[in-house]
Design an enzyme around this catalytic site. Sequence first.
Site: not given
Length: 225
Positions: A6, A33, A35, A47, A99
């Site tokens: 993450h 992952e 962002d 993020h 993401e």
Amino acid sequence: MICIGHRGAMGYEPENTLRSFRKALDMGAPWVELDVYNVENQLVVIHDDDLDRTTNGKGAVMKHTVAQLRALDAGKGERIPFLSEVFDAVNRRAAVNVELKGPNTAELAIAEMRKRVAAGWKWSDLLISSFDHAQLHRARELEPNVPLGVLVWGNAAPFIKTALALKAVSLNPALQFTDKALVDEAHANGLKVFVYTVNEPDDIARMRAWGVDGVFTNFPDRALS
Ligand code: G3P
Ligand code: MG
């Protein structure tokens, strides 16, 4: 059950930095992952929609120029990376979940992924996810091959329909709203289930027992052990 680092390995290194992605790779995470926001038509990896928590800057990410963002410290002297830099750093050693956080990110993410596929990445090693399901529709419109994940905060069962309409591969619910019935229903509909954010060993074990397909975790070593 796959382990998805993450924001890299944010339990150990400044989130969403190259250092964090390298840490996740060193730990053996098969997925990472991150962002992204669109700033001056470039995807930057961060993020929050503001700079205050994770950098030495202040204010809205999208009110800055790329040059201003790149001058900031995102922790331990790391810069806010471009998406392309993360792909270069990962270099096919792990799969990548992008993401989409900000507006107008789908086009740029698809363009970057097409470039990577042309260079030897597989579509199955890529995933676009978002809480903004309109961005996911845009991504699907642009690229029939891209794997999509439908992020949901709250009860995710009603969004199985959304995932099917999008021809998504996964439903990505929050740990707090995940139970065995949801996992079973998603599976019965042909969807994988990727749960965020699962850090505690007993939660990791419970997700595995329920047949969850993957967990986003700040501590990749815990999910891999
Ligand atoms: O994609 C899983 C997780 O990253 C979604 O929530 O807020 O950490 O981006 P957030
Ligand atoms: Mg995220």
